[in-house]
Design an enzyme around this catalytic site. Structure first.
Site, PDB file in Angstrom:
ATOM      1  N   MET A 120      47.033  -7.231 -26.799  1.00  0.00           N
ATOM      2  CA  MET A 120      47.247  -6.500 -25.268  1.00  0.00           C
ATOM      3  C   MET A 120      46.205  -5.632 -24.960  1.00  0.00           C
ATOM      4  SD  MET A 120      50.544  -5.031 -23.344  1.00  0.00           S
ATOM      5  CE  MET A 120      50.608  -3.861 -24.358  1.00  0.00           C
ATOM      6  N   ASP A 177      49.421  -4.503 -14.403  1.00  0.00           N
ATOM      7  CA  ASP A 177      50.993  -4.490 -14.569  1.00  0.00           C
ATOM      8  C   ASP A 177      51.441  -4.339 -13.065  1.00  0.00           C
ATOM      9  OD1 ASP A 177      53.642  -3.679 -15.786  1.00  0.00           O
ATOM     10  OD2 ASP A 177      53.501  -2.197 -14.293  1.00  0.00           O
ATOM     11  N   TYR A 186      58.020  -4.633  -7.063  1.00  0.00           N
ATOM     12  CA  TYR A 186      56.997  -3.828  -6.162  1.00  0.00           C
ATOM     13  C   TYR A 186      56.602  -4.302  -4.939  1.00  0.00           C
ATOM     14  CZ  TYR A 186      56.544  -1.612 -10.912  1.00  0.00           C
ATOM     15  OH  TYR A 186      56.419  -0.835 -11.993  1.00  0.00           O
ATOM     16  N   LYS A 243      57.391  -7.788 -13.933  1.00  0.00           N
ATOM     17  CA  LYS A 243      59.019  -7.396 -14.340  1.00  0.00           C
ATOM     18  C   LYS A 243      59.809  -8.034 -13.432  1.00  0.00           C
ATOM     19  CE  LYS A 243      57.435  -3.299 -14.389  1.00  0.00           C
ATOM     20  NZ  LYS A 243      55.874  -3.393 -14.421  1.00  0.00           N
ATOM     21  N   HIS A 272      63.120  -5.257 -16.008  1.00  0.00           N
ATOM     22  CA  HIS A 272      62.796  -3.954 -15.536  1.00  0.00           C
ATOM     23  C   HIS A 272      63.541  -2.969 -15.676  1.00  0.00           C
ATOM     24  CE1 HIS A 272      60.208  -2.405 -11.592  1.00  0.00           C
ATOM     25  NE2 HIS A 272      60.595  -1.523 -12.553  1.00  0.00           N
TER      26      HIS A 272
END
Length: 294
Positions: free
Chosen positions: A16, A47, A52, A77, A110
């Site tokens: 990653m 990310d 969001y 998430k 999350h």
């Protein structure tokens, strides 16, 4: 820019990129351009999160950038309203559809949701299924305390690859770091540059912090770049947020220097032990039941 873009190896062998673009609080109308700017600058890690409400715009940015999808590490998430086994599987489907991908590189829960931790465990078991089916490449959690992490580990089969937590020079969470490290879990840091921060009634500005300013002067870097380098030198993953192309580029220009052990310790010493943000354990289904649209 010089130097090598660092990667961290997750506990299942997946590589990653250690530095990514975060899009928390990025308005949907600004997100696509920010993702394009980041990827064209050199970032290969984005990310986002269902809560969001900009996954669609992240996916559009990835498609518009001059980068192949296979070269981009996509992380998102699931929100607490999609916890539970079947709900989490459906939550994945919603995120993948909005992102426009078949496979998500890293899928996290999350929040810990201690008021209904059984649904947290059930959602994590769904993540284990998605991993076994090859629909995600790695799985993890976010904002899980050492106690919550221990409970999750006792009730699941796969150790999370990542625990994304609030961490910056003013709030280093050493106990959380240690618990992650004990289990081979990468510590990933949200709010890595701290921003405006109040401690004991006094506002502290990390961009004026003498230790960070002096180190920046030594290396020809900004305090923000020093903070990001500090994260990388600790072996963390950091996901700074910005929608400004010049700031996105600045945050990526941190690979041509490294802090000494004494300098890392000097930044560590800025820790106040005070979060300055919401306690993840107060997130609950009564006050934070955001509906994640299809």
């Amino acid at each position: 820019m010089t130097g090598t873009y660092p990667h961290v190896t997750l506990n299942n062998g997946v590589s990653m990129p250690a530095l990514g673009l975060g899009v928390y609080q990025s308005k949907p109308e600004e997100t696509t351009a920010a993702v394009v700017a980041a990827l064209n600058t050199g970032y290969r890690h984005i990310d986002t999160a269902a809560a969001y409400f900009n996954e669609t715009e992240v996916g559009e940015g990835i498609r518009r950038a001059d980068v192949d999808r296979d070269d981009v590490f996509i992380e998102t998430k699931l929100w607490i309203t999609d916890y539970g086994y079947d709900a989490a599987l459906h939550g994945f489907d919603k995120s993948a559809r909005k992102l426009g991908v078949d496979t998500i590189d890293l899928l996290l829960l999350h929040q810990p949701l201690p008021s209904a931790f059984d649904t947290t465990v059930a959602a994590y078991k769904a993540l284990e299924t998605l991993l076994a089916d090859g629909r995600v490449r790695s799985i993890g959690v976010s904002n899980q305390s050492p106690t919550e992490l221990q409970r999750l580990l006792s009730e699941s089969d796969i150790v999370p690859a990542v625990n994304q937590i609030q961490l910056h020079p003013y709030y280093t969470q050493p106990d959380w770091q240690a618990e992650n490290a004990k289990h081979g879990i990468i510590t990933q840091c949200w709010s890595p540059i701290a921003g405006s921060y109040t401690y004991n009634g006094n506002e502290r500005n990390p961009f004026e912090e003498p230790t960070l300013v002096e180190l920046g002067r030594k290396y020809g870097k900004t305090p923000a770049q020093v903070m990001l380098r500090w994260h990388l030198d600790h072996g963390f993953s950091a996901i700074p947020k910005s929608v400004k192309p010049e700031r996105i580029e600045e945050n990526f220009d941190v690979f041509d220097f490294a802090l000494t052990a004494n300098e890392i310790a000097a930044v560590d010493a800025l820790n106040t032990g005070v979060s300055g943000s919401i306690d993840p354990d107060v997130i609950n289904l009564t006050d934070h039941a955001y509906v994640i649209p299809e």
